[in-house]
Design an enzyme around this catalytic site. Structure first.
Site, PDB file in Angstrom:
ATOM      1  N   PHE A 400       9.010  -7.033   4.719  1.00  0.00           N
ATOM      2  CA  PHE A 400       7.778  -6.511   4.143  1.00  0.00           C
ATOM      3  C   PHE A 400       8.127  -5.537   3.020  1.00  0.00           C
ATOM      4  O   PHE A 400       8.911  -4.612   3.204  1.00  0.00           O
ATOM      5  CB  PHE A 400       6.959  -5.781   5.204  1.00  0.00           C
ATOM      6  CG  PHE A 400       6.229  -6.703   6.150  1.00  0.00           C
ATOM      7  CD1 PHE A 400       6.484  -8.057   6.187  1.00  0.00           C
ATOM      8  CD2 PHE A 400       5.284  -6.197   7.023  1.00  0.00           C
ATOM      9  CE1 PHE A 400       5.817  -8.899   7.054  1.00  0.00           C
ATOM     10  CE2 PHE A 400       4.603  -7.012   7.902  1.00  0.00           C
ATOM     11  CZ  PHE A 400       4.873  -8.370   7.925  1.00  0.00           C
ATOM     12  N   GLU A 401       7.523  -5.740   1.877  1.00  0.00           N
ATOM     13  CA  GLU A 401       7.749  -4.883   0.719  1.00  0.00           C
ATOM     14  C   GLU A 401       6.417  -4.458   0.130  1.00  0.00           C
ATOM     15  O   GLU A 401       5.362  -4.670   0.736  1.00  0.00           O
ATOM     16  CB  GLU A 401       8.624  -5.615  -0.310  1.00  0.00           C
ATOM     17  CG  GLU A 401       9.986  -6.037   0.242  1.00  0.00           C
ATOM     18  CD  GLU A 401      10.863  -6.736  -0.787  1.00  0.00           C
ATOM     19  OE1 GLU A 401      10.584  -6.611  -1.991  1.00  0.00           O
ATOM     20  OE2 GLU A 401      11.829  -7.405  -0.383  1.00  0.00           O
ATOM     21  N   GLY A 402       6.443  -3.880  -1.066  1.00  0.00           N
ATOM     22  CA  GLY A 402       5.212  -3.458  -1.723  1.00  0.00           C
ATOM     23  C   GLY A 402       4.410  -2.523  -0.849  1.00  0.00           C
ATOM     24  O   GLY A 402       4.917  -1.555  -0.303  1.00  0.00           O
TER      25      GLY A 402
END
Length: 615
Positions: A400-402
């Site tokens: 998971f990024e952003g």
């Protein structure tokens, strides 16, 4: 991780905030304090600051990074004053906790000298206050007032300077307001003994200390845990290793001296309680399975044998908040030469027969996932299970990024998170782990912003972080630490990050990876608050994440520097300016973005890993 070149995201937001901007912001926040005048205390007011003239040295005060000392010149009153010097990423904050009464008004003042000197109070239960002076070549008094909240019984008063400026001085610090008898330091803990031990943990017990409201546990002089009880289990230790522990007692007056030391050893143990069946040292790589870019498409059957864990990039959501994850192999129109689905599945089985693990990786730079509801959580579990079952996979990689993970304001305890996207992700991963059991491989690939940055920032917002994503993975990692097979933080696209030495470290060299990994294996206070100590992970749970080539990410590290980092972390050799808090021969290995970029680069990354002498 990005579908294109990994450095496509500007690293700017992850870099330390510009000094001038931060100073201006601080000035706006504190502006009211600049015009405040000293107020006369009411007859019932009491002087609550302990050793405000520093006549007893730093007794009662705690200064960050050893920045403070009592000096005999210059002084405003008496024979001593405080001198504190900011260095590197430290602002030389000196603070003490003071017992106060709820719903009461207090006046805080101090005489100061120097440039960018701050005076403030936090934990007031209402509005925290601060005041500052940009320049005080001679002694100048700073004064501010605050009112405590309905349940506030303790506040922290502090002074600090600013990053990169010279020493500042403070004297005659005063806090006037309603108070009672001063709280005394608690007694030094006694009776410290070591109880049960495993290959990665040791349980400690001690007698209760008079006047204590909490305790701090130290391992070799480094704080590793806090507790309100008289026992603690220290985790993240290496097998068959002796450790020395001490305990101190705390209350609102401060911290007692440390107890007598006790030495205990972990058992020989072995294996990986988190599951996975990985080799002692593993190489992890992402395979561009659902898309193509300049690195070219690599068939599953053509993945070199060097790779022990192959993460299929990516399973992606149908929408940000749906929780519905889909995986579609790269279409032939985008990936000429792509194998059929049947051949893809057969190649996965062949890799598994050879002892390799194949996971579905969820997210990446473009795949934002926010499990905002329990319905989205349940959909996530069902859809990820469907992918795992259809392709016969070994587990899940969470990438998971952003803004997939952000913390709500007020979510300040990583041990008990309240933000829905965090709580629901933890629940979903625990459900998947329970469904597939011990064989399930669970890995995570957060960016440093989501993990180590939880140590660096303080101020307003979650953990005191200046961005809601700062340290947002910490509650997830902590909640899953008994189920987590591997954490491989992306040591790239990060900007400069502060290590446990309170110095900033830059990407691309051995020191950066040493400092970032040492934090995971040693543990660290969240947002600089030692009462919120994030425990260490086991060495077998940690791999270092790097880009495979200059094409693959901002922060490429040459093979010789990678070797230096491994030597330092596993053998305490080839260490540079950063000194680790131990050595960990059981470090699991390396992760890279990506298999494709490494093949494009002639296999340099994998060759360097294969050639490394772990023992």
């Amino acid at each position: 991780m990005d579908r294109t070149r990994r450095f496509s995201r500007p690293p700017g937001p992850l870099s330390p905030p510009p000094r001038l901007l931060a100073a201006l912001i601080a000035g706006v926040v504190a502006a009211g304090g600049l015009v405040a005048s000293a107020q006369t205390a009411h007859a019932a007011d009491t002087e609550l600051a302990r050793n405000g003239g520093f006549e007893a040295g730093l007794d009662g005060w705690s200064c960050t990074a050893g920045s403070g000392t009592a000096v005999s010149s210059p002084v405003h009153g008496g024979a001593k004053a405080l001198q504190a010097t900011p260095a590197g990423g430290d602002n030389a904050q000196c603070a003490q906790s003071v017992t106060v009464q709820p719903n009461s008004t207090y006046t805080l003042s101090s005489w100061v000298r120097g440039s960018y000197v701050y005076l403030g109070a936090s934990g007031t239960g209402t509005t925290d206050v601060s005041t500052w002076t940009q320049s005080a070549p001679s002694w100048q008094q700073l004064t501010t007032t605050f009112k405590t909240g309905a349940s506030t019984t303790s506040v922290t008063i502090y002074t600090h300077g600013w990053y990169g400026t010279g020493a500042y001085y403070a004297d005659d610090v005063s806090l006037l307001g309603p108070g009672g008898d001063p709280v005394q330091l608690p007694a030094v803990p006694t009776g410290l003994t070591a109880g049960s031990a495993t290959s990665s943990s040791i349980t400690l017990n001690w007698a209760a200390s008079s006047g204590a409201t909490g305790y701090r546990v130290y391992q070799g002089g480094t704080q590793v845990a806090t507790t309100s009880g008289t026992s603690a289990t220290v985790t993240g230790l290496a097998a068959s290793t002796a450790y020395t522990f001490q305990v101190s007692a705390t209350n609102t007056a401060g911290e007692s001296a440390k107890s007598a030391a006790v030495t205990a050893s972990t058992t020989s143990g072995g294996g990986n309680p988190g599951g996975g069946g990985l080799p002692a040292h593993a190489l992890v790589g992402y395979l561009h399975a659902s898309f193509a870019n300049g690195s070219g498409y690599t068939r599953m059957a053509d993945v070199p044998d060097s790779w022990d864990v192959i993460d299929l990039a990516f399973g992606e959501p149908t929408s940000v908040t749906s929780g519905d994850i889909r995986f579609t192999p790269c279409p032939v129109s985008e990936c000429p030469g792509v194998e059929s689905t049947a051949d893809f599945k057969a190649a996965i089985k062949a890799k598994q027969a050879a002892g390799k693990k194949v996971l579905i990786s969820i997210g990446g730079q473009n795949g934002q996932v926010q499990l905002t509801t329990t319905a989205a959580r349940d959909t996530f579990v069902a859809s990820v299970s469907k992918i795992i079952d259809e392709y016969g996979l070994d587990g899940l990689d969470v990438d998971f990024e952003g803004h997939s993970l952000s913390l709500n304001t007020g979510d300040t305890d990583f041990r008990n998170p309240t933000t829905p996207v965090v709580v629901n992700l933890i629940s979903a991963l625990k459900t998947l782990k329970a469904k597939y059991g011990a064989k399930f491989v669970l890995t995570m690939a957060p960016e440093t912003f989501f993990v180590q940055m939880g140590y660096q920032y303080y101020g307003s917002g979650p953990w005191g972080g200046q961005d809601p994503r700062c340290g947002a993975y910490l509650p997830v990692i902590h909640a899953l630490r008994d189920d987590l097979t591997l954490l491989h933080v992306q040591d790239y696209n990060s900007g400069s990050i502060m290590g446990l030495d309170n110095q900033y470290h830059s990407m691309g060299g051995a020191d950066f990876h040493i400092a970032m990994t040492d934090m995971l294996l040693t543990g660290f206070p969240v947002a600089g608050d030692s009462s919120r100590m994030f425990p260490a992970l086991r060495p077998d749970q940690v791999a270092i994440g790097l880009p495979a080539s200059t094409n693959a990410g901002n922060g490429y590290t040459a093979p010789a520097e990678v070797t230096k980092a491994l030597n330092c972390l596993t053998k305490n050799a080839d260490c540079g300016s950063y000194r680790t808090h131990g050595s960990w021969p059981g470090l699991r290995g390396l992760m890279t973005w990506s298999v494709n970029w490494d093949r494009f680069n002639g296999g340099e990354f994998a060759r360097n890993f294969d050639a490394y002498p772990w023992s």
